[in-house]
Motif scaffolding. Structure first.
Motif, PDB file in Angstrom:
ATOM      1  N   THR A 390     -71.345 -25.141 -84.048  1.00 47.88           N
ATOM      2  CA  THR A 390     -70.144 -24.524 -84.620  1.00 47.88           C
ATOM      3  C   THR A 390     -69.724 -23.273 -83.870  1.00 47.88           C
ATOM      4  OG1 THR A 390     -71.555 -23.319 -86.190  1.00 47.88           O
ATOM      5  CG2 THR A 390     -70.607 -25.420 -86.924  1.00 47.88           C
ATOM      6  N   GLU A 391     -70.638 -22.652 -83.115  1.00 46.90           N
ATOM      7  CA  GLU A 391     -70.287 -21.442 -82.376  1.00 46.90           C
ATOM      8  C   GLU A 391     -69.600 -21.766 -81.060  1.00 46.90           C
ATOM      9  OE1 GLU A 391     -73.730 -19.040 -81.892  1.00 46.90           O
ATOM     10  OE2 GLU A 391     -73.940 -18.573 -84.024  1.00 46.90           O
ATOM     11  N   THR A 392     -70.090 -22.792 -80.362  1.00 43.95           N
ATOM     12  CA  THR A 392     -69.551 -23.116 -79.031  1.00 43.95           C
ATOM     13  C   THR A 392     -68.613 -24.302 -79.043  1.00 43.95           C
ATOM     14  OG1 THR A 392     -71.410 -24.586 -78.493  1.00 43.95           O
ATOM     15  CG2 THR A 392     -71.673 -22.235 -78.002  1.00 43.95           C
ATOM     16  N   GLY A 393     -68.597 -25.090 -80.134  1.00 42.35           N
ATOM     17  CA  GLY A 393     -67.766 -26.278 -80.175  1.00 42.35           C
ATOM     18  C   GLY A 393     -68.259 -27.384 -79.274  1.00 42.35           C
ATOM     19  N   THR A 394     -69.554 -27.368 -78.916  1.00 44.64           N
ATOM     20  CA  THR A 394     -70.135 -28.394 -78.060  1.00 44.64           C
ATOM     21  C   THR A 394     -71.123 -29.234 -78.852  1.00 44.64           C
ATOM     22  OG1 THR A 394     -71.867 -26.852 -77.338  1.00 44.64           O
ATOM     23  CG2 THR A 394     -69.853 -26.985 -76.010  1.00 44.64           C
ATOM     24  N   ILE A 456     -74.780 -30.770 -88.593  1.00 48.65           N
ATOM     25  CA  ILE A 456     -74.569 -29.329 -88.477  1.00 48.65           C
ATOM     26  C   ILE A 456     -75.877 -28.615 -88.828  1.00 48.65           C
ATOM     27  CG2 ILE A 456     -73.161 -27.366 -89.150  1.00 48.65           C
ATOM     28  CD1 ILE A 456     -71.541 -29.616 -87.922  1.00 48.65           C
ATOM     29  N   GLU A 457     -76.311 -27.728 -87.948  1.00 43.87           N
ATOM     30  CA  GLU A 457     -77.567 -27.009 -88.200  1.00 43.87           C
ATOM     31  C   GLU A 457     -77.362 -25.934 -89.252  1.00 43.87           C
ATOM     32  OE1 GLU A 457     -80.971 -24.373 -85.820  1.00 43.87           O
ATOM     33  OE2 GLU A 457     -79.424 -25.490 -84.699  1.00 43.87           O
ATOM     34  N   GLU A 458     -78.308 -25.879 -90.225  1.00 41.65           N
ATOM     35  CA  GLU A 458     -78.246 -24.850 -91.265  1.00 41.65           C
ATOM     36  C   GLU A 458     -79.637 -24.699 -91.863  1.00 41.65           C
ATOM     37  OE1 GLU A 458     -76.310 -24.738 -95.570  1.00 41.65           O
ATOM     38  OE2 GLU A 458     -74.771 -24.657 -94.005  1.00 41.65           O
ATOM     39  N   GLY A 459     -80.328 -23.637 -91.499  1.00 38.59           N
ATOM     40  CA  GLY A 459     -81.655 -23.378 -92.055  1.00 38.59           C
ATOM     41  C   GLY A 459     -82.759 -24.064 -91.268  1.00 38.59           C
TER      42      GLY A 459
END
Length: 925
Positions: A390-394, A456-459
């Motif tokens: 989500t930060e780089t859009g890759t 999506i990575e979360e935790g």
């Protein structure tokens, strides 16, 4: 001696006094004495400041002088260096001259001399540099473009000042719905395309200023179109998947299917509900690219499939859903633990659940939990094992160590989730194919996003032994969905090549690496030399395959190294008719097709199913032997044939995914050859049998005959940037009425007629066919005529130019349909583009300028001397070369695309390659 009073003399003057003196012999003499005399001071002078002027300028020499002990008697200007000029008013303080014409900057030096009343002179010099007139900077605002609403749009401008420097850039919007321009004072800017109804054209002006104040501007048009330029018929089947992962079962009735596409924002493209057999069909509009198909159903874990939509295609997405393993009712006002096989897999704090509107939950709630084991069958995982950063859009490939779907609902069946800021604990069982000693002690948690269609990575979660010999990843989450204990692996680069059976490199082939001892995959595409580089997990075993539209390779087992590696042998692809539309013939208006099916070479009990237009003609377990059925068909109709591998993705037994779950279907009709195609991998595929006419009929435009002036006239040359010698002499030509193709011959039409696609840019079936020789084109025309009974041919050069100029409707444009090249032509580009995207000319013909050079029937001649005047092809001259017209995407200067420009292509070799194609014509009775 008597002295005169002081008042008689003035300072700085000399007083003359005479005396009579008696000399010898009594003679008298006069003695003059000077008294009160001071020295004269020379005047001061200024020739003015040095100047830099342009040639032809009227230049003023602004001088001046003064004399403190007298007066200035005269001024004199003279030139002492540089090309001579005529000085006006050279005896005045201010003089003038006209700056001479120069080829480069030249310095002229002038001297001003001032003389005072006592004759004392003083001089000063001034330098005047004469330069060429300032040339304003050149500026390009970039090519016109068409984009979809909601997308980020780049304005790529450029500028140069040949006689100085560019000091400033400024972007401004001049038309269309207002947008906010980012980096408006830079050469390249951007904005977000606005949401619109229909379409809109936004224009932007880029203005440059140089160091001499020269200004230049250029404009670019950005057409915003409604989202969804593809009309797609999406269909498929949603089936239950057995808890032991053995087989896919019957279709699930009433499953909700939702299709979304993500490109900066997520759009819902369509929804449907499956019928009694688990089938669905959705008519939707989408953009080419990645689409997420999601299914939910009572009693099953939600599932998603990712498909890629291409231009002009239908699509199939089949899904297999695992039944929910745990269903437990509880009171949300209390702490709750959801057990699975004696272990708590979800812990929910009291009063932490809310409805979709954020209201607290009252009454009974239900928890539904399903464990997903990707090591047993990766098909149970939603989508693909690809994470979205989500930060780089890759994106990155990931490998799974276990996953779990968790859903909560209230008494009405409405979905519940955790309130903002609240946390719950989950414990994801370690996948059966993973050993705890080889698994990471701490691992990132990923959730499946239906809106983006990615993980999506979360935790993160920690590996713990939750019971004797049973391990799980435990962590905290802030919402409920499918959670995945995953990690992005450090990859190495594996290099290799793909060839056909003759050892010739094959480009544009997708190579897939799928882990055998890890759950993950990656893809790459071969280049023009058949080479590829793919990122894989080091020190692992994987299956490697190469697949394109009409070719495929068998799977190769590869053991990767710890560092970058090169494969010792190329993957070899074989021809395969593939899953594609193909024609069948029957006698009369109705008849029969024999449809036979067999499983491929694996003997591990694979099961396949074949449906024709919803009718199941086979479902079961077969190996190698053909099983046949008869289907009644009607002439002129098409029939969808769906083959589905019932046991998933093919991780069973000794069979690799490339040939397990693979079936062959053979179709035989009357008056036709038997057609066979193969299904390769995945949960299902769909082909279409077209009974009767088998290929798209070329769309023709009527051109009314008439006379016109052929070639480049001097007036046109002045306007168009010059004429070339091969465009002379200008001559009148009479053209009979004829028909010509509305579009350049597309890859789709070529492939339908010839059965293959030679184009370099073959990812675009609506793009013009290219990389074809003279002989190839002649063979195409012959086959097209055989199929249609028509008499298609190449246009003559005269017909081509007459049609390009607009025939009798000509408005005298420089290019085919406009004086604005960007409006009608693809040029200065990196590849071909779909036909019919630019504006047509006066006759409704597209891409007569640009996209690809168009081959005509005429032999090459160096000029028009003795050229036919009746519009017929010139079949004499150098017939080893044939004429090309119209310019191509590769040309970067507009003068190479005007209506009289000619080129040639050798018949012995593919001289122009992927820059040349053609359109067809047809004579009228």
């Amino acid at each position: 001696m008597k002295t005169l009073p002081d008042s008689v003399t003035e300072p700085g003057t000399c007083l003359q006094i005479g005396f009579l003196v008696k000399g010898t012999g009594m003679a008298l003499s006069t003695l003059l004495l000077l008294t009160g005399c001071q020295p004269n001071h020379p005047p001061s002078v200024q020739a003015g400041s040095d100047q830099t002027v342009e040639e032809g300028t009227n230049v003023t020499l602004s001088g001046g002088g003064s004399d403190n002990d007298g007066t200035v008697a005269s001024y004199r200007w003279e030139q002492i260096a540089g090309p001579p000029v005529a000085i006006s008013n050279k005896s005045q303080p201010s003089a003038s001259f006209v700056a001479p014409e120069v080829d480069e900057p030249v310095a002229l030096t002038f001297r001003l001399t001032v003389v005072d009343n006592d004759g004392a002179p003083t001089s000063d010099e001034v330098a005047i540099t004469v330069r060429l007139p300032n040339q304003p900077p050149s500026v390009q605002a970039g090519l016109d473009q068409t984009v979809d609403e909601g997308g980020s749009v780049a304005l790529s401008g450029s500028g140069v000042d040949n006689d100085g420097t560019v000091t400033s850039y400024r972007w401004e919007q001049t038309a269309g719905p207002s947008v906010t321009i980012l980096n408006e004072s830079q050469a390249s800017a951007s904005f977000v395309a606005p949401e619109i109804d229909g379409s809109a054209v936004l224009t932007f002006r880029l203005t440059l200023v140089d160091n001499d104040g020269g200004i230049a501007s250029d404009e670019v048009a950005v057409t915003i179109r409604d989202y969804g330029r593809l009309a797609v018929s999406l269909s498929g089947t949603v089936r239950s998947y057995s808890a032991d992962y053995a087989t896919a079962g019957t279709g699930i009735s009433g499953a909700a299917v939702t299709v979304t596409q993500y490109a900066g924002i997520s759009r819902t493209l369509g929804v449907a509900e499956t019928d009694a057999n688990g089938k669905y069909r959705i008519q939707l509009r989408a953009n080419p690219g990645r689409v997420n198909v999601n299914a939910t159903a009572n009693g099953f874990a939600s599932q998603s499939a990712i498909i890629d939509l291409t231009e002009g295609s239908g699509a199939t997405a089949d899904l297999a859903m695992l039944p929910v393993q745990v269903v437990q009712n509880f009171q949300p006002e209390n702490d709750a633990g959801i057990p699975l096989e004696g272990q708590t897999v979800v812990s929910v704090p009291a009063n932490s659940l809310v409805t979709a509107s954020g209201n607290a939950v009252t009454g009974e709630a239900t928890a539904m939990v399903t464990v997903l084991d990707p090591s047993r069958d990766a098909a149970v995982m939603p989508g693909e094992l690809v994470r979205w950063n989500t930060e780089t859009g890759t994106t990155d490939e990931i490998e799974s160590f276990g996953a779990m779907n968790v859903v909560f609902a209230d008494a009405k069946g409405e979905r519940l989730n955790l309130a903002s800021g609240r946390q719950a604990s989950i414990s994801i069982p370690l996948a059966e194919g993973r050993r705890p000693e080889d698994a990471p002690a701490t691992i990132p948690l990923f959730y499946w996003s239906d809106t983006r269609g990615y993980w999506i990575e979360e935790g993160e979660a920690v590996l713990r032994e939750v019971a004797d010999g049973r391990w799980a990843y435990t962590g905290s989450v802030g919402h409920f969905t499918t959670w995945n204990a995953d990690s992005a692996y450090d990859s190495i680069t594996m290099k290799g090549c793909v060839t056909d059976q003759n050892g010739k490199p094959v480009d544009n082939v997708e190579v897939t690496a799928r882990g055998s001892d890890y759950v993950g995959d990656s893809t790459a595409t071969t280049n023009a030399d058949g080479r590829f580089e793919i990122q894989v997990r080091p020190d692992s075993e994987l299956q490697l395959t190469a697949v394109a539209d009409t070719v495929f390779s068998e799977a190769s087992t590869v053991r990767t190294e710890r560092t970058d590696m090169e494969l010792p042998e190329c993957l070899v692809v074989m021809s395969d008719q593939g899953l594609q539309d193909f024609p069948m013939q029957i006698k009369g208006s109705s008849g029969e097709l024999q449809v036979c099916v067999r499983d491929h070479e694996c003997e591990d009990g694979d099961k396949i199913s074949v449906d024709v237009e919803g009718r199941n003609i086979f479902s079961g377990e077969i190996v190698n032997d053909w099983v046949c059925d008869t289907v009644e068909v009607q002439a002129g109709q098409s029939y969808a044939v769906e083959l589905t591998a019932l046991n998933g993705t093919g991780y069973k037994g000794a069979c690799s995914y490339a040939d397990a779950n693979t079936g062959e279907i053979r179709v035989t009709g009357e008056n036709t050859e038997t057609q066979v195609w193969r299904h390769r991998g995945g949960a299902g595929s769909r082909a279409r049998i077209v009974v009767g006419s088998t290929f798209p009929v070329p769309e023709m435009v009527h051109v009314e005959g008439g006379s016109f002036t052929m070639g480049c006239t001097p007036e046109q040359g002045d306007k168009w940037g010059g004429c070339d010698s091969d465009q002379f002499p200008v001559h009148r030509v009479r053209v009979s009425s004829f028909e010509i193709g509305k579009y350049e011959v597309t890859q789709e039409l070529w492939e339908a007629v010839m059965g293959q696609n030679p184009s370099r840019f073959k990812d675009c079936l609506q793009c013009p066919v290219e990389s074809v020789s003279w002989e190839d084109v002649q063979a195409f025309v012959r086959k097209l005529n055989e199929r249609t009974g028509e008499q298609y041919r190449l246009p003559t050069e005269a017909e081509w130019e007459y049609a390009a100029r607009g025939g009798q409707q000509s408005r005298g444009y420089r290019y085919a349909g406009s004086d604005n090249l960007s409006a009608v032509a693809w040029y200065n580009a990196s590849k071909t583009h779909s036909v019919g995207q630019k504006q047509p000319n006066e006759l409704g013909l597209y891409d007569m300028s640009g996209n690809v050079w168009e081959l005509v029937q005429d032999c090459w001649n160096d000029d028009y001397q003795d050229a036919p005047r009746d519009g017929q092809a010139w079949e004499s001259g150098n017939c080893n070369y044939r004429v090309l017209r119209g310019g191509s995407w590769h040309n970067y200067k507009p003068r190479y695309l005007h209506l009289a420009v000619r080129s040639a292509m050798g018949t012995a070799a593919l001289q122009f390659g992927f820059r040349s194609g053609f359109r067809i014509a047809r004579s009228l009775p």
